[in-house]
Design an enzyme around this catalytic site. Structure first.
Site, PDB file in Angstrom:
ATOM      1  N   ASP A  61      10.252   2.794   4.675  1.00 26.78           N
ATOM      2  CA  ASP A  61       8.835   3.051   4.395  1.00 26.78           C
ATOM      3  C   ASP A  61       8.721   3.671   3.004  1.00 26.78           C
ATOM      4  O   ASP A  61       9.466   4.591   2.672  1.00 26.78           O
ATOM      5  CB  ASP A  61       8.315   4.027   5.458  1.00 26.78           C
ATOM      6  CG  ASP A  61       6.803   4.120   5.459  1.00 26.78           C
ATOM      7  OD1 ASP A  61       6.210   4.209   4.358  1.00 26.78           O
ATOM      8  OD2 ASP A  61       6.212   4.109   6.559  1.00 26.78           O
ATOM      9  N   THR A 102      -0.072   5.139   3.273  1.00 24.92           N
ATOM     10  CA  THR A 102       0.760   4.093   2.653  1.00 24.92           C
ATOM     11  C   THR A 102       0.334   3.816   1.220  1.00 24.92           C
ATOM     12  O   THR A 102       1.149   3.783   0.299  1.00 24.92           O
ATOM     13  CB  THR A 102       0.672   2.789   3.468  1.00 24.92           C
ATOM     14  OG1 THR A 102       1.110   3.061   4.790  1.00 24.92           O
ATOM     15  CG2 THR A 102       1.530   1.699   2.862  1.00 24.92           C
ATOM     16  N   THR A 127      -6.038  -5.091  -6.243  1.00 25.00           N
ATOM     17  CA  THR A 127      -6.982  -6.060  -5.678  1.00 25.00           C
ATOM     18  C   THR A 127      -8.303  -6.023  -6.439  1.00 25.00           C
ATOM     19  O   THR A 127      -8.680  -4.975  -6.981  1.00 25.00           O
ATOM     20  CB  THR A 127      -7.243  -5.734  -4.190  1.00 25.00           C
ATOM     21  OG1 THR A 127      -8.351  -6.511  -3.721  1.00 25.00           O
ATOM     22  CG2 THR A 127      -7.583  -4.264  -3.986  1.00 25.00           C
ATOM     23  N   ASP A 128      -8.999  -7.153  -6.443  1.00 27.42           N
ATOM     24  CA  ASP A 128     -10.331  -7.174  -7.066  1.00 27.42           C
ATOM     25  C   ASP A 128     -11.335  -6.332  -6.275  1.00 27.42           C
ATOM     26  O   ASP A 128     -12.409  -6.013  -6.766  1.00 27.42           O
ATOM     27  CB  ASP A 128     -10.846  -8.602  -7.220  1.00 27.42           C
ATOM     28  CG  ASP A 128     -10.931  -9.375  -5.907  1.00 27.42           C
ATOM     29  OD1 ASP A 128     -10.544  -8.824  -4.846  1.00 27.42           O
ATOM     30  OD2 ASP A 128     -11.376 -10.535  -5.928  1.00 27.42           O
ATOM     31  N   GLU A 129     -10.956  -5.939  -5.045  1.00 29.49           N
ATOM     32  CA  GLU A 129     -11.902  -5.185  -4.217  1.00 29.49           C
ATOM     33  C   GLU A 129     -12.186  -3.790  -4.770  1.00 29.49           C
ATOM     34  O   GLU A 129     -13.149  -3.148  -4.360  1.00 29.49           O
ATOM     35  CB  GLU A 129     -11.396  -5.099  -2.773  1.00 29.49           C
ATOM     36  CG  GLU A 129     -11.368  -6.461  -2.096  1.00 29.49           C
ATOM     37  CD  GLU A 129     -11.049  -6.384  -0.612  1.00 29.49           C
ATOM     38  OE1 GLU A 129     -11.566  -5.477   0.055  1.00 29.49           O
ATOM     39  OE2 GLU A 129     -10.274  -7.230  -0.144  1.00 29.49           O
ATOM     40  N   TYR A 155     -10.082   0.847   2.601  1.00 28.84           N
ATOM     41  CA  TYR A 155      -8.973   0.079   2.009  1.00 28.84           C
ATOM     42  C   TYR A 155      -9.093   0.036   0.489  1.00 28.84           C
ATOM     43  O   TYR A 155      -8.167   0.410  -0.241  1.00 28.84           O
ATOM     44  CB  TYR A 155      -8.943  -1.348   2.577  1.00 28.84           C
ATOM     45  CG  TYR A 155      -8.150  -2.299   1.714  1.00 28.84           C
ATOM     46  CD1 TYR A 155      -6.788  -2.105   1.513  1.00 28.84           C
ATOM     47  CD2 TYR A 155      -8.760  -3.374   1.063  1.00 28.84           C
ATOM     48  CE1 TYR A 155      -6.049  -2.959   0.700  1.00 28.84           C
ATOM     49  CE2 TYR A 155      -8.035  -4.224   0.252  1.00 28.84           C
ATOM     50  CZ  TYR A 155      -6.682  -4.013   0.068  1.00 28.84           C
ATOM     51  OH  TYR A 155      -5.964  -4.849  -0.751  1.00 28.84           O
ATOM     52  N   LYS A 159      -6.742   1.706  -2.565  1.00 31.79           N
ATOM     53  CA  LYS A 159      -6.101   0.915  -3.628  1.00 31.79           C
ATOM     54  C   LYS A 159      -6.546   1.398  -5.008  1.00 31.79           C
ATOM     55  O   LYS A 159      -5.749   1.468  -5.943  1.00 31.79           O
ATOM     56  CB  LYS A 159      -6.427  -0.583  -3.458  1.00 31.79           C
ATOM     57  CG  LYS A 159      -5.759  -1.236  -2.263  1.00 31.79           C
ATOM     58  CD  LYS A 159      -4.238  -1.261  -2.358  1.00 31.79           C
ATOM     59  CE  LYS A 159      -3.730  -2.309  -3.331  1.00 31.79           C
ATOM     60  NZ  LYS A 159      -2.238  -2.374  -3.337  1.00 31.79           N
ATOM     61  N   ARG A 219     -15.974 -15.693  -2.211  1.00 25.52           N
ATOM     62  CA  ARG A 219     -14.698 -15.164  -2.688  1.00 25.52           C
ATOM     63  C   ARG A 219     -14.109 -16.149  -3.704  1.00 25.52           C
ATOM     64  O   ARG A 219     -14.388 -17.346  -3.651  1.00 25.52           O
ATOM     65  CB  ARG A 219     -13.700 -15.001  -1.522  1.00 25.52           C
ATOM     66  CG  ARG A 219     -14.158 -14.016  -0.434  1.00 25.52           C
ATOM     67  CD  ARG A 219     -14.177 -12.586  -0.939  1.00 25.52           C
ATOM     68  NE  ARG A 219     -14.600 -11.624   0.058  1.00 25.52           N
ATOM     69  CZ  ARG A 219     -15.839 -11.146   0.180  1.00 25.52           C
ATOM     70  NH1 ARG A 219     -16.794 -11.571  -0.627  1.00 25.52           N
ATOM     71  NH2 ARG A 219     -16.124 -10.232   1.092  1.00 25.52           N
ATOM     72  N   ASP A 277     -21.789  -9.133  11.397  1.00 28.70           N
ATOM     73  CA  ASP A 277     -21.125  -8.935  10.109  1.00 28.70           C
ATOM     74  C   ASP A 277     -20.300  -7.651  10.090  1.00 28.70           C
ATOM     75  O   ASP A 277     -20.536  -6.720  10.852  1.00 28.70           O
ATOM     76  CB  ASP A 277     -22.168  -8.882   8.988  1.00 28.70           C
ATOM     77  CG  ASP A 277     -21.609  -9.387   7.669  1.00 28.70           C
ATOM     78  OD1 ASP A 277     -20.380  -9.583   7.582  1.00 28.70           O
ATOM     79  OD2 ASP A 277     -22.395  -9.583   6.727  1.00 28.70           O
ATOM     80  N   GLY A 280     -20.458  -2.826   5.715  1.00 30.53           N
ATOM     81  CA  GLY A 280     -20.293  -2.749   4.255  1.00 30.53           C
ATOM     82  C   GLY A 280     -19.658  -3.982   3.646  1.00 30.53           C
ATOM     83  O   GLY A 280     -18.941  -3.901   2.659  1.00 30.53           O
ATOM     84  N   HIS A 281     -19.903  -5.157   4.235  1.00 30.67           N
ATOM     85  CA  HIS A 281     -19.235  -6.394   3.817  1.00 30.67           C
ATOM     86  C   HIS A 281     -19.626  -6.765   2.384  1.00 30.67           C
ATOM     87  O   HIS A 281     -20.796  -6.991   2.094  1.00 30.67           O
ATOM     88  CB  HIS A 281     -19.631  -7.515   4.782  1.00 30.67           C
ATOM     89  CG  HIS A 281     -18.692  -8.683   4.749  1.00 30.67           C
ATOM     90  ND1 HIS A 281     -18.802  -9.753   5.591  1.00 30.67           N
ATOM     91  CD2 HIS A 281     -17.611  -8.946   3.960  1.00 30.67           C
ATOM     92  CE1 HIS A 281     -17.839 -10.621   5.341  1.00 30.67           C
ATOM     93  NE2 HIS A 281     -17.109 -10.156   4.341  1.00 30.67           N
TER      94      HIS A 281
END
Length: 341
Positions: A61, A102, A127-129, A155, A159, A219, A277, A280-281
């Site tokens: 880990d 993590t 990530t682009d997020e 998430y 990141k 996307r 949905d 917060g999509h």
């Protein structure tokens, strides 16, 4: 070509494993895969290279400082490429703590090891997020490397925090780092809970195809091998301390992808079911990859139609791989997420 030793964390996951295959096939590098084999890490993914003379697998880990330091001592890596991440947005909404552990603490542990033992390059796969989302009615707007960070989920927040930490270690300690932020990947070994493999597998079994909301979310899709080439280029030739966006120039609505898959498999659109949905999509992601094109000459090579067909063919030929996954723990999770919507 120089012989480097590369630690690839999260190398039993989707993009990490494809990156390992790419390195073993196209370079002389020695590759050490460090993976804790959580839900998305799957050792059978690496079965084809298990006995490769330049490959070694280590279960561990990235938050385990002792294990990470021991690995650095044993292998003296030249490069570290960090794919290890809890990455499923729905799961981060269910249990944010694991993601912070993590994605942030794990990244810090790796950075500390790089400082202590020295490396040529630490590369963070992001990530682009981290940029949040874009309105559906402004196709002219795209994410560039200078777009402010504006996260929507635990998430993407984890990141983004990791990215800031990586850049801080560069500024504070002079650590040679780079970061890539990519759009949605697809291709072989994609974990079956993600949109494209989920739709392929469900359609094959004539099961309902759950699509969030009205399926209008957009996307930008990138074939995984094109992403691997981009990361290799950044690690070799990218400027230290820089962020590079990697995008496919290929925006698609979720519903259109699902329809393409249904038609490719000769199934009926009646299988499509719209479900409540996600919280917060994000509406639309779109990446402007002109910096990596300008500086490193990279462009995506795989047209979406070709990549999608290759992906469908791979899932048709590798049922033993994904069959083993969907028969296990994954099922109970799936039921919880989609069952009563």
């Amino acid at each position: 070509m120089e012989h480097r030793t590369i630690i690839v964390t999260g190398g039993a996951g989707f993009i990490g494993s494809n990156f390992i295959f790419y390195l073993l096939e196209n370079t002389e590098d020695h590759v050490v895969c460090l993976d804790s084999l959580t839900y998305a890490g799957n050792l059978s993914t690496l079965a084809g290279v298990a006995n490769h003379p330049r490959f070694r697998f280590v279960r561990g880990d990235i938050t385990d400082r002792e294990a990470v330091y021991r690995l650095f001592e044993e292998t003296a890596p030249d490069v570290v490429v960090n794919f290890a991440a809890e990455s499923h947005v729905d799961r981060s909404i269910e249990n944010p703590g694991v993601f912070l552990q993590t994605n942030i603490i794990g990244t810090q542990t790796l950075l500390d090891a790089c400082r202590k033992y020295g490396i040529q390059r630490y590369h963070q796969v992001s990530t682009d997020e981290v940029y949040g989302d874009l309105p559906l009615d402004r196709p002219d707007l795209m994410f560039t490397e200078t777009t402010p960070i504006h996260t929507s989920s635990p998430y993407s927040a984890s990141k983004a925090a990791a990215d800031l930490l990586v850049l801080a270690y560069h500024r504070t300690y002079g650590l040679p780092v780079s970061i890539s932020r990519c759009s949605n990947n697809y291709g072989p070994y994609h974990f079956p809970e993600k949109l494209i493999p989920l739709m392929i597998i469900n359609a094959l079994h004539d099961k309902p195809l759950p699509v969030y909301g009205t399926g209008e979310n957009v996307r930008d899709w990138l074939y995984v091998e094109d992403h691997c080439k981009a990361i290799d280029l950044i690690v070799r030739n990218g400027r230290v301390g820089e962020v590079y966006n990697i995008g496919g120039h290929n925006e698609m609505r979720n519903i259109d992808i699902v329809r393409l898959i249904v038609h490719a498999l000769g199934k009926s659109e009646d299988l499509i079911r719209f479900v409540a949905d996600r919280k917060g999509h994000d509406r639309r992601y779109a990446i402007d990859p002109s910096k990596i094109h300008r500086e490193l000459g990279w462009l995506p090579e795989t047209k979406f139609e070709d990549g999608l067909q290759k992906t469908i063919d791979w899932y048709l030929q590798n049922e033993d791989w994904w069959g083993a996954i969907i028969s296990g723990e994954y099922q109970t999770y799936y039921q919880r997420m989609y069952g009563d919507r």
